[in-house]
Write an enzyme that holds these catalytic residues in place. Structure first.
Site, mmCIF file in Angstrom:
data_model
loop_
_atom_site.group_PDB
_atom_site.id
_atom_site.type_symbol
_atom_site.label_atom_id
_atom_site.label_comp_id
_atom_site.label_asym_id
_atom_site.label_seq_id
_atom_site.Cartn_x
_atom_site.Cartn_y
_atom_site.Cartn_z
ATOM 1 N N SER A 167 -5.417 12.332 5.578
ATOM 2 C CA SER A 167 -6.233 11.381 6.000
ATOM 3 C C SER A 167 -7.545 11.516 6.882
ATOM 4 O O SER A 167 -7.293 12.742 7.041
ATOM 5 C CB SER A 167 -5.353 10.242 6.830
ATOM 6 N N TYR A 185 -0.345 8.185 14.344
ATOM 7 C CA TYR A 185 -0.680 8.331 13.139
ATOM 8 C C TYR A 185 -1.721 9.919 12.880
ATOM 9 O O TYR A 185 -1.389 10.818 12.107
ATOM 10 C CB TYR A 185 -1.431 7.254 12.732
HETATM 11 N N1 LIG Z 1 -4.510 3.234 2.817
HETATM 12 C C1 LIG Z 1 -5.057 4.046 3.315
HETATM 13 O O1 LIG Z 1 -6.336 3.567 3.806
HETATM 14 C C2 LIG Z 1 -4.996 5.407 3.334
HETATM 15 C C3 LIG Z 1 -6.082 6.348 4.071
HETATM 16 C C4 LIG Z 1 -5.855 7.634 4.169
HETATM 17 C C5 LIG Z 1 -4.499 8.118 3.962
HETATM 18 N N2 LIG Z 1 -3.405 7.422 3.477
HETATM 19 C C6 LIG Z 1 -2.235 7.765 3.295
HETATM 20 O O2 LIG Z 1 -2.019 7.693 1.895
HETATM 21 C C7 LIG Z 1 -0.837 7.642 1.615
HETATM 22 C C8 LIG Z 1 -0.055 6.406 0.923
HETATM 23 O O3 LIG Z 1 -0.540 5.072 1.678
HETATM 24 P P1 LIG Z 1 -0.707 3.986 1.004
HETATM 25 O O4 LIG Z 1 -2.017 3.126 1.630
HETATM 26 O O5 LIG Z 1 -0.487 3.758 -0.499
HETATM 27 O O6 LIG Z 1 0.462 2.897 1.825
HETATM 28 P P2 LIG Z 1 1.442 2.078 1.429
HETATM 29 O O7 LIG Z 1 0.871 0.941 0.498
HETATM 30 O O8 LIG Z 1 2.008 1.362 2.589
HETATM 31 O O9 LIG Z 1 2.573 2.625 0.750
HETATM 32 C C9 LIG Z 1 3.550 3.541 1.235
HETATM 33 C C10 LIG Z 1 4.591 4.099 0.337
HETATM 34 O O10 LIG Z 1 5.319 5.121 1.093
HETATM 35 C C11 LIG Z 1 6.844 4.702 0.928
HETATM 36 N N3 LIG Z 1 7.566 5.045 2.145
HETATM 37 C C12 LIG Z 1 7.153 4.484 3.478
HETATM 38 N N4 LIG Z 1 8.036 4.812 4.474
HETATM 39 C C13 LIG Z 1 8.784 5.625 3.515
HETATM 40 C C14 LIG Z 1 10.029 6.462 4.010
HETATM 41 N N5 LIG Z 1 10.421 6.520 5.338
HETATM 42 N N6 LIG Z 1 10.825 7.004 3.117
HETATM 43 C C15 LIG Z 1 10.245 7.061 1.770
HETATM 44 N N7 LIG Z 1 9.199 6.463 1.508
HETATM 45 C C16 LIG Z 1 8.519 5.651 2.154
HETATM 46 C C17 LIG Z 1 6.439 3.141 0.771
HETATM 47 O O11 LIG Z 1 7.746 2.580 -0.056
HETATM 48 P P3 LIG Z 1 8.951 2.043 0.710
HETATM 49 O O12 LIG Z 1 8.650 0.828 1.754
HETATM 50 O O13 LIG Z 1 9.746 1.124 -0.519
HETATM 51 O O14 LIG Z 1 9.797 3.082 1.117
HETATM 52 C C18 LIG Z 1 5.299 3.044 -0.158
HETATM 53 O O15 LIG Z 1 5.744 3.388 -1.537
HETATM 54 C C19 LIG Z 1 -0.033 7.808 3.178
HETATM 55 O O16 LIG Z 1 0.443 9.107 3.500
HETATM 56 C C20 LIG Z 1 -0.948 7.392 3.871
HETATM 57 O O17 LIG Z 1 -1.208 7.878 5.197
HETATM 58 C C21 LIG Z 1 -3.633 5.961 3.102
#
Ligand SMILES: NC(=O)c1ccc[n+]([C@@H]2O[C@H](COP(=O)([O-])OP(=O)(O)OC[C@H]3O[C@@H](n4cnc5c(N)ncnc54)[C@H](OP(=O)(O)O)[C@@H]3O)[C@@H](O)[C@H]2O)c1
Length: 242
Positions: free
Chosen positions: A142, A155
């Site tokens: 991130s 985070y």
């Molecule tokens: N969105 C942003 O702006 C952004 C920016 C930079 C980096 N990121 C990074 O990108 C990645 C994906 O983010 P996203 O925005 O797609 O988030 P999201 O929409 O909240 O999706 C998160 C995913 O992780 C799974 N998850 C959460 N806790 C878990 C656990 N304990 N065990 C296994 N799976 C788990 C969730 O499914 P379940 O709830 O079914 O487990 C979901 O499939 C993350 O690492 C995040 O930090 C996101």
């Protein structure tokens, strides 16, 4: 459904929605067989349906990566079911937006477990399998691993840690023939963002497909070139240097 002909196999964690789902669709288009993991089966089934509509194939592995033995179990199950592993995408993650003074140790431990311990443990268990196939690890870090934001102590700490791990692995795993990449996006329009920042507009954020395109790019690099870290930002944000 495991394919009959040998295909490259990619495990994507956090594949139940958001960025993980977009990466799954993009890698299916590149011909990968997909091992999809997240806690909830319902989200994985929705992702699998989209992949199948595009002609791709999947196996589903529900797992809670906060559980200490989940990573080793997951890699074992994927290798036993799919027959090997070419690409590990460490994408599952959780965000916490809270002042440091109010953040509990339980919350910190939860973010540490899913954002940092799980990528460490998954990569460790997957290493011999990835080495066998000259594979790759993609860590979805991130901009919070390069910058610092108030109210995101847990985070930012875990994402800085993930980039530290990525640096060492990029160096060490050369000897195993395994490439290691980190993608460092800023704001992406997913549930993670909309849950915590209700006022953000979709058009001001990146799309999950932008991050997926970066993953495809990294995996398509020639054997003579690699990219260790790929910072990405939404256009209105400040440029990221270094
Ligand atoms: N969105 C942003 O702006 C952004 C920016 C930079 C980096 N990121 C990074 O990108 C990645 C994906 O983010 P996203 O925005 O797609 O988030 P999201 O929409 O909240 O999706 C998160 C995913 O992780 C799974 N998850 C959460 N806790 C878990 C656990 N304990 N065990 C296994 N799976 C788990 C969730 O499914 P379940 O709830 O079914 O487990 C979901 O499939 C993350 O690492 C995040 O930090 C996101």
């Amino acid at each position: 459904m495991t394919p009959l002909s040998p295909a490259r196999i990619a495990l994507i964690t956090g594949a139940g929605r958001g960025i993980g789902r977009a990466i799954a669709r993009a890698l299916a288009q590149q011909g990968y067989h997909l091992a999809l993991s997240a806690r909830r089966r319902a989200g994985l089934e929705e992702t699998a349906a989209l992949v199948h509509d595009a002609g791709g194939t999947t196996d589903l592995f529900p797992a809670d990566l906060c559980e200490p033995d989940a990573a080793a179990r997951l890699i074992g199950d994927v290798v036993a079911t799919c027959g090997g592993l070419d690409v590990l995408v460490n994408n599952a993650g959780q965000l916490l937006v809270k002042p440091f003074a109010e953040t509990t140790l339980e919350e910190f431990d939860r973010l540490l477990a899913v954002n940092l311990r799980a990528p460490f443990a998954l990569t460790k268990t997957a290493l011999p399998h990835l080495a066998e196939r000259h594979g790759a690890v993609i860590n979805i870090a991130s901009s919070a691993g390069k910058r610092y934001y108030a109210n995101q102590s847990a985070y930012c700490a875990t994402k800085h840690g993930l980039l530290g791990l990525n640096k060492v692995l990029a160096k060490e795993l050369r000897a195993h023939g395994v490439r290691v990449h980190a993608v460092c996006p800023g704001g992406v329009y997913t549930e993670m963002t909309t849950q915590h920042q209700a006022n953000w507009r979709e058009e001001d954020l990146m799309s999950p497909h932008d991050v997926a395109a970066a993953v495809v790019y990294l995996l398509a690099l020639s054997p003579r070139a690699t990219v260790d870290e790929l910072p990405m930002r939404r256009v209105p944000a400040e440029p990221v240097w270094g």
